[in-house]
Design a protein around this motif. Sequence first.
Motif, PDB file in Angstrom:
ATOM      1  N   MET A  64      48.676 -57.214  -4.433  1.00  0.00           N
ATOM      2  CA  MET A  64      49.700 -58.319  -4.652  1.00  0.00           C
ATOM      3  C   MET A  64      50.820 -58.811  -3.483  1.00  0.00           C
ATOM      4  N   PRO A  65      50.635 -57.473  -2.564  1.00  0.00           N
ATOM      5  CA  PRO A  65      51.554 -57.352  -0.971  1.00  0.00           C
ATOM      6  C   PRO A  65      50.483 -58.481  -0.616  1.00  0.00           C
TER       7      PRO A  65
ATOM      8  N   MET B 249      48.310 -50.864   4.376  1.00  0.00           N
ATOM      9  CA  MET B 249      49.470 -51.132   3.249  1.00  0.00           C
ATOM     10  C   MET B 249      48.948 -49.969   1.653  1.00  0.00           C
TER      11      MET B 249
ATOM     12  N   THR C 287      51.630 -47.729   0.397  1.00  0.00           N
ATOM     13  CA  THR C 287      53.150 -48.207  -0.985  1.00  0.00           C
ATOM     14  C   THR C 287      51.092 -48.001  -2.587  1.00  0.00           C
TER      15      THR C 287
ATOM     16  N   CYS D 145      48.903 -49.577  -3.469  1.00  0.00           N
ATOM     17  CA  CYS D 145      48.857 -50.820  -3.871  1.00  0.00           C
ATOM     18  C   CYS D 145      47.031 -50.507  -3.764  1.00  0.00           C
TER      19      CYS D 145
ATOM     20  N   GLU E  15      43.367 -52.435  -2.516  1.00  0.00           N
ATOM     21  CA  GLU E  15      42.740 -52.185  -1.297  1.00  0.00           C
ATOM     22  C   GLU E  15      42.080 -54.748  -1.988  1.00  0.00           C
TER      23      GLU E  15
ATOM     24  N   VAL F  33      45.567 -57.237  -0.974  1.00  0.00           N
ATOM     25  CA  VAL F  33      45.910 -57.051  -0.450  1.00  0.00           C
ATOM     26  C   VAL F  33      46.259 -59.019   0.817  1.00  0.00           C
TER      27      VAL F  33
ATOM     28  N   ASP G 178      55.262 -59.326   1.512  1.00  0.00           N
ATOM     29  CA  ASP G 178      56.430 -59.934   0.648  1.00  0.00           C
ATOM     30  C   ASP G 178      55.465 -58.511  -0.736  1.00  0.00           C
ATOM     31  N   MET G 179      56.091 -57.921  -1.567  1.00  0.00           N
ATOM     32  CA  MET G 179      55.735 -56.599  -2.235  1.00  0.00           C
ATOM     33  C   MET G 179      56.894 -56.580  -3.971  1.00  0.00           C
TER      34      MET G 179
ATOM     35  N   ARG H 151      60.786 -50.114  -4.430  1.00  0.00           N
ATOM     36  CA  ARG H 151      59.583 -48.785  -2.787  1.00  0.00           C
ATOM     37  C   ARG H 151      61.408 -48.120  -2.152  1.00  0.00           C
TER      38      ARG H 151
ATOM     39  N   THR I 170      59.812 -45.036   2.030  1.00  0.00           N
ATOM     40  CA  THR I 170      58.194 -45.710   2.443  1.00  0.00           C
ATOM     41  C   THR I 170      58.872 -46.894   2.976  1.00  0.00           C
TER      42      THR I 170
ATOM     43  N   LEU J  20      55.915 -47.376   6.584  1.00  0.00           N
ATOM     44  CA  LEU J  20      55.675 -49.073   6.406  1.00  0.00           C
ATOM     45  C   LEU J  20      55.841 -49.519   7.993  1.00  0.00           C
TER      46      LEU J  20
ATOM     47  N   TRP K 259      57.149 -63.013  -9.136  1.00  0.00           N
ATOM     48  CA  TRP K 259      55.641 -62.999  -8.839  1.00  0.00           C
ATOM     49  C   TRP K 259      54.640 -63.388 -10.066  1.00  0.00           C
TER      50      TRP K 259
ATOM     51  N   LEU L 147      50.688 -64.461 -10.830  1.00  0.00           N
ATOM     52  CA  LEU L 147      49.466 -63.902 -10.133  1.00  0.00           C
ATOM     53  C   LEU L 147      48.458 -64.234 -11.348  1.00  0.00           C
TER      54      LEU L 147
ATOM     55  N   GLY M 149      41.615 -58.180   1.607  1.00  0.00           N
ATOM     56  CA  GLY M 149      41.267 -57.156   0.778  1.00  0.00           C
ATOM     57  C   GLY M 149      40.377 -56.088   2.236  1.00  0.00           C
TER      58      GLY M 149
ATOM     59  N   HIS N 131      48.884 -67.352  -6.510  1.00  0.00           N
ATOM     60  CA  HIS N 131      49.560 -66.597  -6.395  1.00  0.00           C
ATOM     61  C   HIS N 131      51.338 -67.109  -6.318  1.00  0.00           C
TER      62      HIS N 131
END
Lengths: 64, 64, 64, 64, 64, 64
Positions: free
Chosen positions: B1-2, B28, B32, B34, B36, B39, C7-8, C12, C16, C20, C51, C53, D54, E40
Amino acid sequence: MPIVRIDMFEGRDRKTKQELVKSITSEMVRITGCSEASVHVVINNVAKEDWGLGGELAAIKFPD
Amino acid sequence: MPIVRIDMFEGRDRKTKQELVKSITSEMVRITGCSEASVHVVINNVAKEDWGLGGELAAIKFPD
Amino acid sequence: MPIVRIDMFEGRDRKTKQELVKSITSEMVRITGCSEASVHVVINNVAKEDWGLGGELAAIKFPD
Amino acid sequence: MPIVRIDMFEGRDRKTKQELVKSITSEMVRITGCSEASVHVVINNVAKEDWGLGGELAAIKFPD
Amino acid sequence: MPIVRIDMFEGRDRKTKQELVKSITSEMVRITGCSEASVHVVINNVAKEDWGLGGELAAIKFPD
Amino acid sequence: MPIVRIDMFEGRDRKTKQELVKSITSEMVRITGCSEASVHVVINNVAKEDWGLGGELAAIKFPD
């Protein structure tokens, strides 16, 4: 550190862009007290075909 | 989702972009936690004429 | 000069985020050859309620 | 006042963009109660070479 | 893969946001032919104090 | 139609924001010739914990 992003119609020349960058940077410095060196301005030149207003593409609403 | 959005000067080749996407995605995921697959990385290639720094266009400040 | 915007999901902690920022900056420098001082990273912490999805809010799809 | 920004793969024609702008504006009006005239939609056409998913460029993952 | 970002005034409830996400996703799918899972939507709730219109803050122009 | 987005550190008061909006709008009008009513300014107030510079969080680099 401030980052200013401007979406506007494409087609402005370099002189206009330089004037925008200079003026907006200087207003950011004057009003927020940040340093001049820290101000970034990024211009996004948008085609009229990629901008919708009131449900209609600017390319149709404002033909050249 | 990032979602990671990168504004950088235009002109990087596909190999560099692929390396950026691979490396940033993997960082990422590592940091974090998340997945793969979740992203997204979107690259915005900015002309030097569209980037202002310290009140001046990069096109003027850093001519090619 | 590169600007990286992430955007996440919110939540966090500072450690973290620092990791990043450090890692992504260092990858930008390594891969694009920009200077470390020029890299900006801006984090946008998004609530699951903000968000969507696949047509569904993350708040509903992934409840805490 | 709402501003809707759409990042999508480049290559859609004007008719598709007009349909997107019309439909999304009308849904914004219906659901949030804002006025039609106040809705902006800005489309960002992204090359497959500038989109990572990804950890891989879409240009590689989904060649034309 | 499309990413839709909506800047709108803060204060909408979760039901309205869910309706927005559902409807905009479904229009993206219908019009662009992308898959539902790939869409998204990120909502950015903006305070009236942070939105300027015609040179005036919305907080002043449209007080609650 | 221009949209100006400003990322800056959080903490500015309403008077400063109003001054920014007024001044930047008026410079946009003067330099690009757009109408005053068409200029949008959206301010994004970023916590020092969410801004990285040169590989370090502003929260660490510039503690209050």
